[in-house]
Every structure is written in structure tokens, then in C-alpha cells.
Design an enzyme around this catalytic site. Sequence first.
Site, mmCIF file in Angstrom:
data_model
loop_
_atom_site.group_PDB
_atom_site.id
_atom_site.type_symbol
_atom_site.label_atom_id
_atom_site.label_comp_id
_atom_site.label_asym_id
_atom_site.label_seq_id
_atom_site.Cartn_x
_atom_site.Cartn_y
_atom_site.Cartn_z
ATOM 1 N N ASP A 69 -5.472 -6.861 -0.446
ATOM 2 C CA ASP A 69 -5.693 -5.526 -0.983
ATOM 3 C C ASP A 69 -7.146 -5.340 -1.417
ATOM 4 O O ASP A 69 -7.634 -6.055 -2.291
ATOM 5 C CB ASP A 69 -4.754 -5.317 -2.166
ATOM 6 C CG ASP A 69 -4.806 -3.887 -2.646
ATOM 7 O OD1 ASP A 69 -4.792 -2.994 -1.786
ATOM 8 O OD2 ASP A 69 -4.890 -3.662 -3.853
ATOM 9 N N THR A 102 -7.956 1.613 0.110
ATOM 10 C CA THR A 102 -8.985 1.064 -0.775
ATOM 11 C C THR A 102 -10.029 0.267 -0.012
ATOM 12 O O THR A 102 -11.191 0.229 -0.410
ATOM 13 C CB THR A 102 -8.342 0.159 -1.831
ATOM 14 O OG1 THR A 102 -7.484 -0.760 -1.179
ATOM 15 C CG2 THR A 102 -7.549 0.967 -2.813
ATOM 16 N N THR A 103 -9.606 -0.393 1.069
ATOM 17 C CA THR A 103 -10.575 -1.111 1.880
ATOM 18 C C THR A 103 -11.370 -0.110 2.701
ATOM 19 O O THR A 103 -12.598 -0.188 2.791
ATOM 20 C CB THR A 103 -9.876 -2.096 2.838
ATOM 21 O OG1 THR A 103 -8.809 -2.713 2.139
ATOM 22 C CG2 THR A 103 -10.826 -3.140 3.337
ATOM 23 N N ASP A 397 1.465 -0.111 -3.827
ATOM 24 C CA ASP A 397 0.672 0.729 -2.930
ATOM 25 C C ASP A 397 1.568 1.682 -2.172
ATOM 26 O O ASP A 397 1.324 2.891 -2.111
ATOM 27 C CB ASP A 397 -0.070 -0.129 -1.894
ATOM 28 C CG ASP A 397 -1.336 -0.724 -2.462
ATOM 29 O OD1 ASP A 397 -1.536 -0.610 -3.672
ATOM 30 O OD2 ASP A 397 -2.111 -1.304 -1.682
HETATM 31 P P1 ADP Z 1 -6.651 -0.053 3.257
HETATM 32 O O1 ADP Z 1 -6.774 -0.943 2.068
HETATM 33 O O2 ADP Z 1 -7.870 0.782 3.440
HETATM 34 O O3 ADP Z 1 -5.396 0.712 3.302
HETATM 35 P P2 ADP Z 1 -5.535 -1.631 5.352
HETATM 36 O O4 ADP Z 1 -5.832 -3.060 5.518
HETATM 37 O O5 ADP Z 1 -4.224 -1.231 4.808
HETATM 38 O O6 ADP Z 1 -6.699 -1.022 4.503
HETATM 39 O O7 ADP Z 1 -5.754 -0.960 6.780
HETATM 40 C C1 ADP Z 1 -5.544 0.380 6.987
HETATM 41 C C2 ADP Z 1 -5.924 0.756 8.397
HETATM 42 O O8 ADP Z 1 -5.133 0.048 9.350
HETATM 43 C C3 ADP Z 1 -5.660 2.228 8.632
HETATM 44 O O9 ADP Z 1 -6.781 2.801 9.241
HETATM 45 C C4 ADP Z 1 -4.445 2.241 9.536
HETATM 46 O O10 ADP Z 1 -4.479 3.339 10.411
HETATM 47 C C5 ADP Z 1 -4.549 0.949 10.274
HETATM 48 N N1 ADP Z 1 -3.221 0.459 10.644
HETATM 49 C C6 ADP Z 1 -2.238 0.084 9.824
HETATM 50 N N2 ADP Z 1 -1.146 -0.319 10.507
HETATM 51 C C7 ADP Z 1 -1.446 -0.211 11.807
HETATM 52 C C8 ADP Z 1 -0.742 -0.481 13.009
HETATM 53 N N3 ADP Z 1 0.495 -0.958 12.995
HETATM 54 N N4 ADP Z 1 -1.367 -0.263 14.186
HETATM 55 C C9 ADP Z 1 -2.628 0.199 14.188
HETATM 56 N N5 ADP Z 1 -3.348 0.477 13.090
HETATM 57 C C10 ADP Z 1 -2.782 0.279 11.899
#
Ligand code: ADP
Length: 536
Positions: A69, A102-103, A397
Site C-alpha cells: 500500500d 495512493t501509489t 481500502d
Molecule cells: P494504488 O495504490 O494507486 O491504488 P495499485 O497498486 O492498487 O495502486 O494499482 C492500481 C492500478 O492498477 C490502477 O491503475 C488499476 O487500473 C490497475 N489495475 C488493478 N487491477 C488490475 C488488473 N486486474 N488488470 C489491469 N490493471 C489493473
Amino acid sequence: MDIVGNVLPQVLKDEATEDKGEMARLQSFVGAIAVADLVKTTLGPKGMDKILKPTGPGQEMTHITVTNDGATILKSMYVENPAAKILIEISKTQDEEVGDGTTTVAVLAGELLREGEKLIQKRIHPQHVIAGWRIARDVALKRLRDISTENDINSQEFHDDLVKIARTTLSSKLITSDRNYFADLCVKAVLRLKGSSNLDYIQIIKLPGGTIRDSYLDDGFILKKQITIGCKRRIENAKILVANTAMDYDKIKIYGTKVKVNSMDKVAEIEAAEKEKMKHKVDKILKYQPTVFVNRQLIYNYPEQLLADSGITVIEHADFEGMERVAAATGAEILSTFDAPERSQQVLGHCDLIEEIMIGEEKMIKFTGCKKNEACTIVLRGASTHILDEVDRSIHDALCVLITTVKNKRVVWGGGNSEMQMAAACEEEAKKVQGKQAFAIEAFARALRQIPTIICDNGGYDSAELIQNFKVELQKGNNTCGLNMTDGTIGNMSELGVKECLRVKEQALMAASEAAELIMRVDNIVKCAPRKRERA
Ligand code: ADP
Ligand code: MG
């Protein structure tokens, strides 16, 4: 003139001489980009985890954290650089406002600054960069809103959206393989709230032991306490008085006061007086006619006995959060004085059944059929506290994002779709804008495109090729395309069910561009001509 030449450069004190404009600018860029790069590898469903380990004397044995996270990582970082602090701050705000992204927000701000740095090297003034970014941000925001869709809150489609959003949020976390299970669980919990946004009603209890799949949603409220010995263990149709009052002075407990007595009899007298006072208080409580008495503080034996004798079930020493939740869930008021028994109807909480249950090896108290029926509990099981903590963060989250979605209703496609669409909008705009600002708008588009690029890279795929294919697909008018992170191809997001909440993306876009602008502009003020230090 020689003297002036010698004296002028020494206007600032010795320690301050380091603060050259060029250096200051570089420092803030480097700081912010370094922070963004640090969390970069955790972005996306195939992002890596980080171990956070406290340092310093006496900290060797402390609990370490394993997490994916962004906010958690950034929050625990100890940085000196002011620009880095700004990035950490926006990530925290993102976490508080919407719970996810958040990332993304930190990475986007970092990429913007990386692009900004290049522009400055090309001798484009920061003000032009900022002006261009502002245009780009508005265009991107407009496109983002245009591509978002909305379903009726009671429809099956909306319900499906929620499950998909929960799955996307959970997909980058530790529990990837179990995400469908937890997505359903979170959606059920949030739908119980019926539109209210009070996360307090959803309680998360972590109990080491068992496996992650043993976690479940319990309708009702669970208090991690035990019922006092000698009281009924099962109460139907309970009337609950929730109090925060001292019930521990039937023995002498006077601090800061000296009482001089000549004999033990006198001590006994004082004790008797204290006891009498206690009895008086208990009598007042009894006037409210509760069947269950929950107190935040300790209850000594004597009042406990009095209450138990009157057939009241006593729960003592309920921690504050637990008590507030009991009050919220059962519709009770928290009392500390007991002078208005006629208001008993209003102040007493109500629930259908209170019973003692066992979860794992621990005894707890469960309140079922509460007056405010929204309350529920998620019981998390897992092999170790590290896993439980990460699951807890991930679920938190997901719950935040779901609550935001229920409020806002609008959704967009995930998998980099929204970022690519925003980038395309910026590039179209750049063609229409005259002057240097166009470079900044193009730079903004490049920064946006970095998000899907990094998601690809983290999965070990060829990002250059994938992003190009992605562009082409979008150009063809395939509006639901996005990254398929299982096969490393461009897939259809509506088939894969990768959706995200519009608010999360909006907030990330706004916060990242604001932070980047701030860092850019602060630099502009500092950027006075570097003072020459060579001696004449
Ligand atoms: P954050 O902390 O910003 O939420 P994450 O590590 O959760 O970061 O990554 C979020 C990103 O990953 C988003 O841009 C989302 O669209 C992408 N994402 C999440 N799940 C999938 C998936 N199954 N396939 C493709 N992209 C994904
Ligand atoms: Mg996420």
C-alpha cells in the site's frame, strides 16, 4: 569596490550559503522523484511488496510491516527533503479522502516533475510549464468525466460494478488469489450501510489462526470483551445502558488528600460512606431499567454484585472505540450521569440478542439484531499478524472505495484505460495550443502514460510494445481496452471486469498536478541567480 565585492556575497550567514537557486531546484526535483520511484514498483496488480522495518535503539524487535500500500509505505518514511514531504502528504490525503490510488498519485506527481525537469533544461520557464499543465489538467479531467458511466444504484449492474471495483482495488494486495471472496464480503458489508458513510459500523476483528479463507462477515456487532462472571450469558430483547462513569470507589481511593484517623473504626466508617455513595449511584442506574450495563471503566466487585443481583448483565472495561460502536449500533446514548431516568426510552440502546460466542480460542460478545441494523463485523483469520495487518489495510481500502462509489456512482475502466484516454485528450489539445505551453501539455500526456507503462513493467512485460498497441486500439475507437495483466496483452476491460471509481482517479489527477505545480513554483521563487562565491 574591492570591499563591496568581498562583502556582498556574505549577506547570508555561513550555514545558509549552501542554498543556491540551482541546487534548491534540483534538490526538490530529485527528492520528489526519488520518493515516487520508491513506491513505483508496487503499482498495479503485479506490483512488489515492501518490508518496513523500524530502526533506532530498542527497535530491533519491533513489529515489521509487509505491505503493497503506497500510503502505508510513504507514511512510515522518514524524510528530510521538503518536496518529498509534499508527495508523502498528498498520498496521505488521497488515502483519507478516497482510500485508494495512493501509489498512483505519488507516481504521477513524480513523473510530472521528471517531465518538468526536462522542460526546464530546454530553457522553458516554469511559469510556461505550469500554464501548460493547467490546461492539460482541465482537458484530462473533462475527458475523464466524459468517459465515466453511471448505473442506477438499485440495479444489478451497479452491484456488479461494486464487486468489480472491489476486486480491482484488492488485486494489487497480498490476497490476490482470494480477492473474489473478499470483494463479495466487502460489497455485502458496504451495502448494509444503506448509503451511510460511517465506516464505524463495519468493525474489523483480527484473530491470528486458521487460514485467510476462514474469514467471514458476521451480521451483528462483536465486542472483544467478556461478560462478567455471575451474570446471564444470553439476553434476549436487551435494553442496553452504555456508560462512561467511575464505578471503582467502594474502597478508599483518595489521592492527594490526607485523612488522619485515630482508629480502624474510622477507616471502616469512611469505607461505609463510600459504599453508600456507590449504592446510591447503582440505584440511580437501576431506575433506567436496563437489562445490560456496559461501562467504559472498571467496575469494582461491590457495584458489580449489586447490578448482577438485580438481574443485569454487566460488561465492564469496554474500550472506548468498542463502546462508541456499541452505542452507534444499538442506538444508545453514552451516559456519565444518571439523573434523568424519565429519558430512559431515548438513551437506552436496543438489540434482539446478546450472547457470548467463541471465535478461534477467544470468547467475545455478540450483539445481533441491533436497532441500527447497519452494523456488521468482518472477522479476519490468517496465519500471522503480518498477513492479517495487510489484509486489514486492503479491506479498509476496498471499503473506502466502495463507500465513495456508492456516494458518487460514476465508474471508469481500469487497467490504464482512463490514463491513456486522458493522455490522448491532452495530445489532441496540444495540437491546438500556440506557444511553448504546448510542450508542457505534451509532457503532461507523457506523464499520464507512464502509469500504464509502469504497471506493465512491474508485470515483467514489454511496455514499449504494449503501450503502442494500446494507443492504436484506442485510436481505433475501442474504448474498453486496457492492460490484461495475466497474459501481457491488450485486453477488453469489460470482459476482464477491471473497473475503478471515478472519484479515485479524479482525486489522483488533481492532487498530483497540484503537488507538481507547487514544487515547480516554489522553485521559481527560490530561483534567484546563484550567488557567485569566487573572491575578487
Ligand atoms: P494504488 O495504490 O494507486 O491504488 P495499485 O497498486 O492498487 O495502486 O494499482 C492500481 C492500478 O492498477 C490502477 O491503475 C488499476 O487500473 C490497475 N489495475 C488493478 N487491477 C488490475 C488488473 N486486474 N488488470 C489491469 N490493471 C489493473
Ligand atoms: Mg489500489
